[in-house]
Design a protein around this motif. Sequence first.
Motif, PDB file in Angstrom:
ATOM      1  N   ILE A   1      64.040  -2.617  77.595  1.00 38.75           N
ATOM      2  CA  ILE A   1      65.213  -2.268  78.402  1.00 38.75           C
ATOM      3  C   ILE A   1      64.994  -1.007  79.241  1.00 38.75           C
ATOM      4  O   ILE A   1      65.878  -0.616  79.995  1.00 38.75           O
ATOM      5  N   ARG A   2      63.846  -0.369  79.105  1.00 43.38           N
ATOM      6  CA  ARG A   2      63.622   0.864  79.874  1.00 43.38           C
ATOM      7  C   ARG A   2      62.130   1.155  79.942  1.00 43.38           C
ATOM      8  O   ARG A   2      61.319   0.502  79.284  1.00 43.38           O
ATOM      9  N   SER A   3      61.794   2.140  80.776  1.00 41.02           N
ATOM     10  CA  SER A   3      60.415   2.623  80.870  1.00 41.02           C
ATOM     11  C   SER A   3      60.328   3.988  80.203  1.00 41.02           C
ATOM     12  O   SER A   3      61.253   4.806  80.286  1.00 41.02           O
ATOM     13  N   VAL A   4      59.218   4.264  79.498  1.00 42.53           N
ATOM     14  CA  VAL A   4      59.052   5.486  78.727  1.00 42.53           C
ATOM     15  C   VAL A   4      57.668   6.062  78.994  1.00 42.53           C
ATOM     16  O   VAL A   4      56.681   5.329  79.100  1.00 42.53           O
ATOM     17  N   TRP A   5      57.603   7.397  79.090  1.00 41.78           N
ATOM     18  CA  TRP A   5      56.316   8.065  79.266  1.00 41.78           C
ATOM     19  C   TRP A   5      55.637   8.242  77.902  1.00 41.78           C
ATOM     20  O   TRP A   5      56.222   8.777  76.971  1.00 41.78           O
TER      21      TRP A   5
ATOM     22  N   ILE B   1      45.644  13.174  83.896  1.00 34.69           N
ATOM     23  CA  ILE B   1      45.747  13.519  82.480  1.00 34.69           C
ATOM     24  C   ILE B   1      46.191  12.263  81.711  1.00 34.69           C
ATOM     25  O   ILE B   1      46.550  11.254  82.328  1.00 34.69           O
ATOM     26  N   GLY B   2      46.164  12.312  80.413  1.00 29.78           N
ATOM     27  CA  GLY B   2      46.439  11.117  79.599  1.00 29.78           C
ATOM     28  C   GLY B   2      47.900  10.867  79.368  1.00 29.78           C
ATOM     29  O   GLY B   2      48.371  10.862  78.214  1.00 29.78           O
ATOM     30  N   LEU B   3      48.664  10.631  80.431  1.00 37.98           N
ATOM     31  CA  LEU B   3      50.095  10.385  80.337  1.00 37.98           C
ATOM     32  C   LEU B   3      50.451   9.240  81.260  1.00 37.98           C
ATOM     33  O   LEU B   3      50.177   9.301  82.467  1.00 37.98           O
ATOM     34  N   GLU B   4      51.087   8.175  80.708  1.00 37.89           N
ATOM     35  CA  GLU B   4      51.359   6.956  81.476  1.00 37.89           C
ATOM     36  C   GLU B   4      52.764   6.464  81.171  1.00 37.89           C
ATOM     37  O   GLU B   4      53.227   6.537  80.024  1.00 37.89           O
ATOM     38  N   CYS B   5      53.419   5.933  82.178  1.00 40.84           N
ATOM     39  CA  CYS B   5      54.752   5.351  82.008  1.00 40.84           C
ATOM     40  C   CYS B   5      54.596   3.867  81.660  1.00 40.84           C
ATOM     41  O   CYS B   5      53.935   3.122  82.395  1.00 40.84           O
ATOM     42  N   LYS B   6      55.206   3.468  80.538  1.00 41.79           N
ATOM     43  CA  LYS B   6      55.101   2.073  80.080  1.00 41.79           C
ATOM     44  C   LYS B   6      56.476   1.430  80.072  1.00 41.79           C
ATOM     45  O   LYS B   6      57.459   2.050  79.678  1.00 41.79           O
TER      46      LYS B   6
ATOM     47  N   SER C   1      57.000   1.382  86.542  1.00 45.17           N
ATOM     48  CA  SER C   1      55.803   0.703  86.053  1.00 45.17           C
ATOM     49  C   SER C   1      54.560   1.191  86.804  1.00 45.17           C
ATOM     50  O   SER C   1      54.608   1.564  87.980  1.00 45.17           O
ATOM     51  N   ASN C   2      53.433   1.216  86.078  1.00 42.70           N
ATOM     52  CA  ASN C   2      52.118   1.553  86.618  1.00 42.70           C
ATOM     53  C   ASN C   2      52.086   2.945  87.248  1.00 42.70           C
ATOM     54  O   ASN C   2      51.489   3.174  88.287  1.00 42.70           O
ATOM     55  N   ARG C   3      52.726   3.899  86.597  1.00 42.66           N
ATOM     56  CA  ARG C   3      52.710   5.282  87.064  1.00 42.66           C
ATOM     57  C   ARG C   3      51.988   6.134  86.037  1.00 42.66           C
ATOM     58  O   ARG C   3      52.199   6.024  84.826  1.00 42.66           O
ATOM     59  N   CYS C   4      51.100   7.004  86.502  1.00 44.59           N
ATOM     60  CA  CYS C   4      50.353   7.915  85.640  1.00 44.59           C
ATOM     61  C   CYS C   4      50.523   9.343  86.160  1.00 44.59           C
ATOM     62  O   CYS C   4      50.928   9.566  87.321  1.00 44.59           O
ATOM     63  N   ALA C   5      50.200  10.312  85.313  1.00 40.62           N
ATOM     64  CA  ALA C   5      50.457  11.716  85.650  1.00 40.62           C
ATOM     65  C   ALA C   5      49.160  12.435  86.018  1.00 40.62           C
ATOM     66  O   ALA C   5      48.085  12.146  85.486  1.00 40.62           O
ATOM     67  N   ARG C   6      49.308  13.392  86.947  1.00 42.91           N
ATOM     68  CA  ARG C   6      48.214  14.301  87.323  1.00 42.91           C
ATOM     69  C   ARG C   6      48.708  15.737  87.194  1.00 42.91           C
ATOM     70  O   ARG C   6      49.893  16.013  87.358  1.00 42.91           O
TER      71      ARG C   6
ATOM     72  N   TRP D   1      53.157  18.836  86.752  1.00 41.21           N
ATOM     73  CA  TRP D   1      52.659  17.466  86.809  1.00 41.21           C
ATOM     74  C   TRP D   1      53.327  16.717  87.960  1.00 41.21           C
ATOM     75  O   TRP D   1      54.486  16.954  88.291  1.00 41.21           O
ATOM     76  N   VAL D   2      52.568  15.782  88.517  1.00 41.19           N
ATOM     77  CA  VAL D   2      53.102  14.838  89.485  1.00 41.19           C
ATOM     78  C   VAL D   2      52.700  13.448  89.034  1.00 41.19           C
ATOM     79  O   VAL D   2      51.756  13.287  88.262  1.00 41.19           O
ATOM     80  N   ASP D   3      53.426  12.424  89.460  1.00 41.31           N
ATOM     81  CA  ASP D   3      53.058  11.057  89.087  1.00 41.31           C
ATOM     82  C   ASP D   3      52.538  10.315  90.293  1.00 41.31           C
ATOM     83  O   ASP D   3      52.892  10.626  91.440  1.00 41.31           O
ATOM     84  N   ASP D   4      51.674   9.293  90.026  1.00 41.85           N
ATOM     85  CA  ASP D   4      51.053   8.518  91.094  1.00 41.85           C
ATOM     86  C   ASP D   4      50.713   7.138  90.561  1.00 41.85           C
ATOM     87  O   ASP D   4      50.806   6.880  89.350  1.00 41.85           O
TER      88      ASP D   4
END
Length: 513
Positions: free
Chosen positions: A93-97, A84-89, A121-126, A134-137
């Motif tokens: 100072i932190r990472s945000v979805w 799905i269209g959800l990514e951790c950036k 970093s470089n994590r996306c959601a399914r 949801w799970v991240d990968d």
Amino acid sequence: MNGVVFIVIALSLLQETWSICPAENNITTIDGYRYTRIDTLSPAGLANQECTQTFSGTLVMIKTDEVSEAVDQIIRGCEEYFWIGLECKQEIIRSVWYWIDDTVLQSGQSRWADGYGEVGSNRCARVVPSNQTWVDDDCEGTNYPYICETNTFAITSLPSSYYKLVDEDVDITFGLISVDGPADIKMYKEPDHTIVYSYDSVAAGQVTFTLKSLNANDNGTYVIIASRPEIEKSDSTDLFVHDPASIISEVPNEVSSPVTRGPRSIECKSNGIPTPTVRWTKDGDDVSQDSHMPGVNQNKLEGTAILNIENAVSSDDGTLICVAINQVGRDSKIQTDTRATRLRVFGSPTIIDAAVVGCADDALLLQLIWKANNQTLEINHSVEGTCYPESTQPCILATVQAASDSYIETNLNFTTKPSSVDIKITVCPDDCIVKLRDNLTLSVTPNPVTNVSVMEIKEEPTESYCEVRWNSTQNTHPEDIILFKVKETSTPASDRDSSNISPLSNTIILDTK
């Protein structure tokens, strides 16, 4: 060698396509959004590119329960998890979805399964088909099927606001998305919903409406509605019609105070959109708004400033400027208009001295020494005298123009012989200003002698004499007589000074030859 190649290709094909799910692969909701399940296996980044290129959309953003229900209908029964269209950036100072449209994932939208959703970093959601959690990968290191979201019907303002000047034209542009065919378009202006334009069967693309020769009434919000059977979409844009500040009042070039004729205030009114701020200034500072203090003051109203000059003081003398200001355009550029007026604050004259310089049986000559205020040069002054006790009416009246700021001598002739004279000098630029006046009361000495007679005339061969006698009035002494004349048929025969008067008697001997 050929067998080995065949096996590798077969395994690759198995990775590219997943088994067919029992559910429908797409669904279009009542609000015009279409959700399509793609069973081809891809990394998350490539999957979003395919959604854009093939369906003019993005990976699905499950922000609401309605979207979750639509997605559930097309993945129910599937075994694999879908991108799905959800990514951790990573931020500073932190990472945000973030959703694919760069909006931050809100806490009320989160559907993470236990143990998932940690930032990195470089994590996306399914999304999991069985329970919509949801799970991240790894976004790029793993391949999975995905779900595309497409807005099949939308109308969007391009841009969301316009700034124009009065009398200009404006092209209001909207973008129309209508995947399943043309749409009917109409545009109206709020708040009265007056229809401005209306078109039928408009194809997808940019839609432009032109308003010509704009005026203040065109200011407002414009709403465009796109409709097809069973669906309607709308958007709006704001039009700001601006007009630079412009003073429309007739501001006089010069005024004076105290006021004798005409208005006691000066109105400075300005047009403009937005409504200008108007104020009176002197030497760069705003004129006071306190009407209880001495001096000029101003009243500030909407688009207007009124300068009250009736009670001006000497420090108010000078140039006063009306300033009208507003801001126009998207960049709020300051627009200014000004008008200036010269304020002359008149002051009172000053009487320095007054004295009797000549008298006769039926007249009196008075000399007045006075000085004009330096603001009243070239201005007429009224010189008025009231004689007592003979009359309470003016016994002299003269108009004198103050030609300089030095001492001024004014000779006044009285037609009577009063005991005292009340002298007033008043500034009169047009009508006289009573408050700008100085006055002085002068006591006039009565005629010092009475019963003048020639007592004796002596004739001699070479000389001729006459003896003149008179009676002195009370408190008059011979030495007080400083001037006398002997006239024959109204012609002066001889003048003498006081040294000829006998100090012992009211007698004088005059040479008549």
